[in-house]
Scaffold this motif. Sequence first.
Motif, PDB file in Angstrom:
ATOM      1  N   GLY A  47       0.790  -1.233   0.000  1.00 22.27           N
ATOM      2  CA  GLY A  47       0.000   0.000   0.000  1.00 22.27           C
ATOM      3  C   GLY A  47       0.819   1.278   0.000  1.00 22.27           C
ATOM      4  O   GLY A  47       0.350   2.316  -0.438  1.00 22.27           O
ATOM      5  N   LYS A 115       3.028   2.831  -6.065  1.00 27.55           N
ATOM      6  CA  LYS A 115       4.107   2.056  -6.693  1.00 27.55           C
ATOM      7  C   LYS A 115       5.040   3.060  -7.384  1.00 27.55           C
ATOM      8  O   LYS A 115       4.555   4.079  -7.892  1.00 27.55           O
ATOM      9  CB  LYS A 115       3.425   1.179  -7.763  1.00 27.55           C
ATOM     10  N   LYS A 146       0.072   9.537  -2.063  1.00 28.56           N
ATOM     11  CA  LYS A 146      -1.127   9.178  -1.305  1.00 28.56           C
ATOM     12  C   LYS A 146      -0.733   8.738   0.118  1.00 28.56           C
ATOM     13  O   LYS A 146       0.266   8.031   0.250  1.00 28.56           O
ATOM     14  CB  LYS A 146      -1.875   8.016  -1.989  1.00 28.56           C
TER      15      LYS A 146
HETATM   16  O1  LIG Z   1       2.543  -1.056  -4.355  1.00 25.26           O
HETATM   17  C1  LIG Z   1       2.072  -0.472  -3.353  1.00 25.26           C
HETATM   18  O2  LIG Z   1       2.531  -0.575  -2.206  1.00 25.26           O
HETATM   19  C2  LIG Z   1       0.849   0.410  -3.524  1.00 25.26           C
HETATM   20  O3  LIG Z   1       0.382   0.492  -4.845  1.00 25.26           O
HETATM   21  P1  LIG Z   1      -1.064   1.137  -5.141  1.00 25.26           P
HETATM   22  O4  LIG Z   1      -1.019   2.564  -4.638  1.00 25.26           O
HETATM   23  O5  LIG Z   1      -1.167   1.028  -6.648  1.00 25.26           O
HETATM   24  O6  LIG Z   1      -2.066   0.288  -4.424  1.00 25.26           O
END
Ligand SMILES: O=C(O)COP(=O)(O)O
Length: 227
Positions: A47, A115, A146
Amino acid sequence: MSAPIIVFDLDGTLVDTAPDLLDSLNHCLETVDMEPVKQEDINRIVGFGSRVMIERAFALRRRHLAGNQLDALQAIFLDHYTANVPGHSRPFPGAVDTIERFRTAGYTAAVCTNKLEGMSLSLLEALGLVEHFQAICGGDTFPMRKPDPGHLLRTIAMAGADPQRAVMVGDSRTDIDTAKAAGIPVIAVDFGYTDQHVSAFEPSRVISGFDELTVEMVENLIAATAS
Ligand SMILES: O=C(O)COP(=O)(O)O
Ligand SMILES: [Mg+2]
């Protein structure tokens, strides 16, 4: 007036990446003789990008991370992930049709993910999805990520769209908190990576499959924001 925009989270929303995240994580844990993390632990450690994932795996095993170990392990993780992409990762059922449905209806589409941008681009490129998106913004694209609403607002700006005519689709509390802080309606999928059901975080809507994500639903949410 600019086109309305639909912004997708990536891991756990558009693409089922868990098996490959786990493979790369376990490859990097193996280099320090750590027991592999199990599939069921993924919801607790994913996350916030690869660094936090490694930190959380260490915390899970009650192991201490030494000074510069994190940088070295992240490099091992990234090399393994990039060398194997797309691995077993596939779009969730109906995800690609949904992007196409919204583009046909005149929407701009973008990706806002924690990511890393490079990993996100390699994955979307390998899956043949890059062309769908006006912007693909990762956890390192801007100075914030985020749940900072700036990550979402800058993604929308980069795609040339208007935050008043935008909706976010995500699978985690992070996505929901981000969109709410940006004043943007948020649709949560309930099949992604979260250790608590997404309804607990009070998104605008919850869906259990992409067939439920209709243009009409999004139009109503955007109209309700504008009023
Ligand atoms: O890879 C992560 O830790 C989070 O990726 P995401 O924001 O696309 O859910
Ligand atoms: Mg996600």
